[in-house]
Structures are given as structure tokens and as C-alpha cells.
Scaffold this motif. Structure first.
Motif, PDB file in Angstrom:
ATOM      1  N   GLU A 138      -0.409  37.105 -12.320  1.00  0.00           N
ATOM      2  CA  GLU A 138      -1.190  36.697 -11.167  1.00  0.00           C
ATOM      3  C   GLU A 138      -0.358  35.813 -10.247  1.00  0.00           C
ATOM      4  OE1 GLU A 138      -5.001  33.915 -10.429  1.00  0.00           O
ATOM      5  OE2 GLU A 138      -5.181  35.378 -12.042  1.00  0.00           O
ATOM      6  N   GLN A 139      -0.345  36.185  -8.965  1.00  0.00           N
ATOM      7  CA  GLN A 139       0.398  35.384  -7.995  1.00  0.00           C
ATOM      8  C   GLN A 139      -0.526  34.342  -7.397  1.00  0.00           C
ATOM      9  OE1 GLN A 139       2.426  37.929  -5.129  1.00  0.00           O
ATOM     10  NE2 GLN A 139       4.220  36.809  -5.781  1.00  0.00           N
ATOM     11  N   LYS A 140       0.012  33.146  -7.200  1.00  0.00           N
ATOM     12  CA  LYS A 140      -0.765  32.074  -6.614  1.00  0.00           C
ATOM     13  C   LYS A 140      -0.690  32.152  -5.090  1.00  0.00           C
ATOM     14  CE  LYS A 140      -1.704  27.332  -7.539  1.00  0.00           C
ATOM     15  NZ  LYS A 140      -2.868  27.090  -8.300  1.00  0.00           N
ATOM     16  N   ILE A 141      -1.819  31.875  -4.449  1.00  0.00           N
ATOM     17  CA  ILE A 141      -1.889  31.880  -2.990  1.00  0.00           C
ATOM     18  C   ILE A 141      -1.258  30.589  -2.481  1.00  0.00           C
ATOM     19  CG2 ILE A 141      -3.429  31.956  -1.001  1.00  0.00           C
ATOM     20  CD1 ILE A 141      -3.566  34.497  -2.672  1.00  0.00           C
ATOM     21  N   HIS A 142      -0.358  30.716  -1.507  1.00  0.00           N
ATOM     22  CA  HIS A 142       0.306  29.546  -0.919  1.00  0.00           C
ATOM     23  C   HIS A 142      -0.473  29.153   0.342  1.00  0.00           C
ATOM     24  CE1 HIS A 142       3.402  26.950   0.740  1.00  0.00           C
ATOM     25  NE2 HIS A 142       4.098  27.070  -0.380  1.00  0.00           N
ATOM     26  N   GLN A 143      -1.352  28.174   0.200  1.00  0.00           N
ATOM     27  CA  GLN A 143      -2.242  27.789   1.283  1.00  0.00           C
ATOM     28  C   GLN A 143      -1.480  27.248   2.495  1.00  0.00           C
ATOM     29  OE1 GLN A 143      -5.048  25.123  -0.557  1.00  0.00           O
ATOM     30  NE2 GLN A 143      -6.143  26.807  -1.554  1.00  0.00           N
ATOM     31  N   GLY A 144      -0.441  26.481   2.283  1.00  0.00           N
ATOM     32  CA  GLY A 144       0.346  25.942   3.391  1.00  0.00           C
ATOM     33  C   GLY A 144       0.977  27.043   4.215  1.00  0.00           C
ATOM     34  N   ARG A 145       1.509  28.046   3.519  1.00  0.00           N
ATOM     35  CA  ARG A 145       2.115  29.177   4.215  1.00  0.00           C
ATOM     36  C   ARG A 145       1.049  29.945   5.003  1.00  0.00           C
ATOM     37  NH1 ARG A 145       4.672  32.040   0.044  1.00  0.00           N
ATOM     38  NH2 ARG A 145       6.061  30.277  -0.171  1.00  0.00           N
ATOM     39  N   ASN A 146      -0.147  30.025   4.430  1.00  0.00           N
ATOM     40  CA  ASN A 146      -1.236  30.704   5.138  1.00  0.00           C
ATOM     41  C   ASN A 146      -1.642  29.933   6.397  1.00  0.00           C
ATOM     42  OD1 ASN A 146      -1.277  32.818   3.374  1.00  0.00           O
ATOM     43  ND2 ASN A 146      -2.969  32.031   2.150  1.00  0.00           N
ATOM     44  N   VAL A 147      -1.662  28.603   6.311  1.00  0.00           N
ATOM     45  CA  VAL A 147      -1.960  27.791   7.497  1.00  0.00           C
ATOM     46  C   VAL A 147      -0.928  28.103   8.573  1.00  0.00           C
ATOM     47  CG1 VAL A 147      -1.983  25.446   8.439  1.00  0.00           C
ATOM     48  CG2 VAL A 147      -3.166  25.937   6.298  1.00  0.00           C
ATOM     49  N   GLN A 153     -10.738  22.113   5.304  1.00  0.00           N
ATOM     50  CA  GLN A 153     -11.949  22.272   6.109  1.00  0.00           C
ATOM     51  C   GLN A 153     -11.692  21.818   7.557  1.00  0.00           C
ATOM     52  OE1 GLN A 153     -14.906  23.717   5.354  1.00  0.00           O
ATOM     53  NE2 GLN A 153     -15.466  23.362   7.482  1.00  0.00           N
ATOM     54  N   LYS A 154     -10.985  20.689   7.695  1.00  0.00           N
ATOM     55  CA  LYS A 154     -10.686  20.178   9.037  1.00  0.00           C
ATOM     56  C   LYS A 154      -9.774  21.149   9.796  1.00  0.00           C
ATOM     57  CE  LYS A 154      -9.497  15.877  11.330  1.00  0.00           C
ATOM     58  NZ  LYS A 154      -9.104  14.489  11.194  1.00  0.00           N
ATOM     59  N   ILE A 155      -8.766  21.683   9.119  1.00  0.00           N
ATOM     60  CA  ILE A 155      -7.861  22.663   9.731  1.00  0.00           C
ATOM     61  C   ILE A 155      -8.653  23.914  10.115  1.00  0.00           C
ATOM     62  CG2 ILE A 155      -5.884  24.188   9.309  1.00  0.00           C
ATOM     63  CD1 ILE A 155      -4.818  21.943   7.424  1.00  0.00           C
ATOM     64  N   SER A 156      -9.573  24.313   9.251  1.00  0.00           N
ATOM     65  CA  SER A 156     -10.420  25.469   9.511  1.00  0.00           C
ATOM     66  C   SER A 156     -11.228  25.277  10.792  1.00  0.00           C
ATOM     67  CB  SER A 156     -11.367  25.686   8.323  1.00  0.00           C
ATOM     68  OG  SER A 156     -12.370  26.602   8.646  1.00  0.00           O
ATOM     69  N   VAL A 189     -12.303  28.772   5.953  1.00  0.00           N
ATOM     70  CA  VAL A 189     -11.501  28.145   4.893  1.00  0.00           C
ATOM     71  C   VAL A 189     -11.018  29.201   3.905  1.00  0.00           C
ATOM     72  CG1 VAL A 189     -11.600  26.526   2.958  1.00  0.00           C
ATOM     73  CG2 VAL A 189     -12.683  25.927   5.104  1.00  0.00           C
ATOM     74  N   GLU A 190     -11.887  30.179   3.638  1.00  0.00           N
ATOM     75  CA  GLU A 190     -11.552  31.223   2.663  1.00  0.00           C
ATOM     76  C   GLU A 190     -10.294  31.994   3.051  1.00  0.00           C
ATOM     77  OE1 GLU A 190     -14.613  30.920   4.119  1.00  0.00           O
ATOM     78  OE2 GLU A 190     -15.603  29.966   2.418  1.00  0.00           O
ATOM     79  N   PHE A 243      -5.896  34.546   1.417  1.00  0.00           N
ATOM     80  CA  PHE A 243      -5.000  35.520   2.043  1.00  0.00           C
ATOM     81  C   PHE A 243      -3.714  35.649   1.249  1.00  0.00           C
ATOM     82  CE2 PHE A 243      -1.602  36.727   5.011  1.00  0.00           C
ATOM     83  CZ  PHE A 243      -2.097  37.939   5.438  1.00  0.00           C
ATOM     84  N   ASP A 244      -3.420  36.875   0.852  1.00  0.00           N
ATOM     85  CA  ASP A 244      -2.185  37.166   0.116  1.00  0.00           C
ATOM     86  C   ASP A 244      -1.429  38.236   0.890  1.00  0.00           C
ATOM     87  OD1 ASP A 244      -0.150  37.753  -1.625  1.00  0.00           O
ATOM     88  OD2 ASP A 244      -1.439  38.322  -3.304  1.00  0.00           O
ATOM     89  N   GLU A 245      -0.321  37.841   1.518  1.00  0.00           N
ATOM     90  CA  GLU A 245       0.425  38.746   2.384  1.00  0.00           C
ATOM     91  C   GLU A 245       0.899  39.983   1.634  1.00  0.00           C
ATOM     92  OE1 GLU A 245       3.820  38.361   5.780  1.00  0.00           O
ATOM     93  OE2 GLU A 245       4.172  37.272   3.927  1.00  0.00           O
ATOM     94  N   GLU A 246       1.343  39.805   0.407  1.00  0.00           N
ATOM     95  CA  GLU A 246       1.856  40.943  -0.354  1.00  0.00           C
ATOM     96  C   GLU A 246       0.754  41.979  -0.604  1.00  0.00           C
ATOM     97  OE1 GLU A 246       3.910  41.678  -4.658  1.00  0.00           O
ATOM     98  OE2 GLU A 246       4.597  39.949  -3.492  1.00  0.00           O
TER      99      GLU A 246
END
Length: 132
Positions: free
Chosen positions: A2-11, A53-56, A63-64, A69-72
Motif C-alpha cells: 500500500e502506497q501512502k498518500i503524500h498530502q503536501g505534494r497534493n496541496v 481544512q483551512k487550506i481546503s 479536504v478529501e 488523491f494518488d497520482e499513480e
């Protein structure tokens, strides 16, 4: 595995898709934010829920999206659904001559309506003059 989602990269991805610079996002997040802090945030694998949430709210993205989001996976879905060789080709489904003829006919119809309106206006003016 299982690959972990990189939230910072998604932002970062969503911010860039929206055409927003790090400085602008920092400004929208508040006085204690700056470009350097946004840069560091985008390197974090996980981001606190309240901050996410604030960034959203600022980017107007759920937020979801940052959490899931998984680019791969997205690339794999696109690749498996679109294996057409004509990718990126724009197809014109109209004949340019037909389009020119259509525009010419529309121009003639407009001109004829304008002439009729002019004739009607002249008739009304002549009637007004005769009454006086």
C-alpha cells in the motif's frame, strides 16, 4: 504493498493547477505564513486536519482531495481507459466552405432585416411629417 498518500505534494499539485503561487497561498492563510513555510508544508507527507481544512477553504477544494488523491492511480486509470492513438488530435467535423456560406447567409439576412427596419422607420417619419 500500500502506497501512502503524500498530502503536501497534493496541496502543491492542486495549488499549481489553480495557478496560485506559494506567496499568495501564504497570504490567504494568515499573517504567520510565508512562502518558505508553504514550501516546507508541501514537503510534509501528512498535514494536520485543522490546517488541511483551512487550506481546503482557501483553495476551495474538498479536504478529501488532499487526503485521497494518488497520482499513480490516476495515471493508471487514465492509461487503462484511453489507449487511443489519436490522443491530442483535434478533429474539425465541419466543412469550412459550408461555414463560410452559413455566415454569408446570416449576414445577408441581417442586412435585409436592417433595410426593412429602415424602410419602416422612413414610412413612420413620412407619416409624422404629413400630419404636421
Amino acid at each position: 504493498m500500500e502506497q501512502k498518500i503524500h498530502q503536501g505534494r497534493n496541496v502543491k499539485r492542486f495549488r499549481e493547477m489553480l495557478g496560485i503561487k506559494q506567496e499568495a497561498l501564504a497570504l490567504d492563510l494568515g499573517d504567520d505564513w510565508n512562502q518558505k513555510k508553504i514550501s516546507l508544508l508541501e514537503q510534509k507527507e501528512t498535514i494536520e486536519d485543522t490546517l488541511l481544512q483551512k487550506i481546503s477553504e482557501v483553495l476551495k477544494i474538498p479536504v478529501e482531495a488532499f487526503q485521497n488523491f494518488d497520482e499513480e492511480q490516476a495515471i493508471n486509470i487514465i492509461a487503462s481507459n484511453f489507449h487511443d492513438n489519436a490522443t491530442g488530435v483535434i478533429v474539425n467535423n465541419y466543412n469550412p466552405i459550408d461555414k463560410i456560406i452559413q455566415l454569408h447567409e446570416e449576414k445577408i439576412a441581417l442586412y435585409e432585416r436592417m433595410l426593412k427596419e429602415k424602410d419602416d422607420m422612413m414610412t413612420r417619419l413620412e407619416e409624422l411629417i404629413k400630419r404636421k
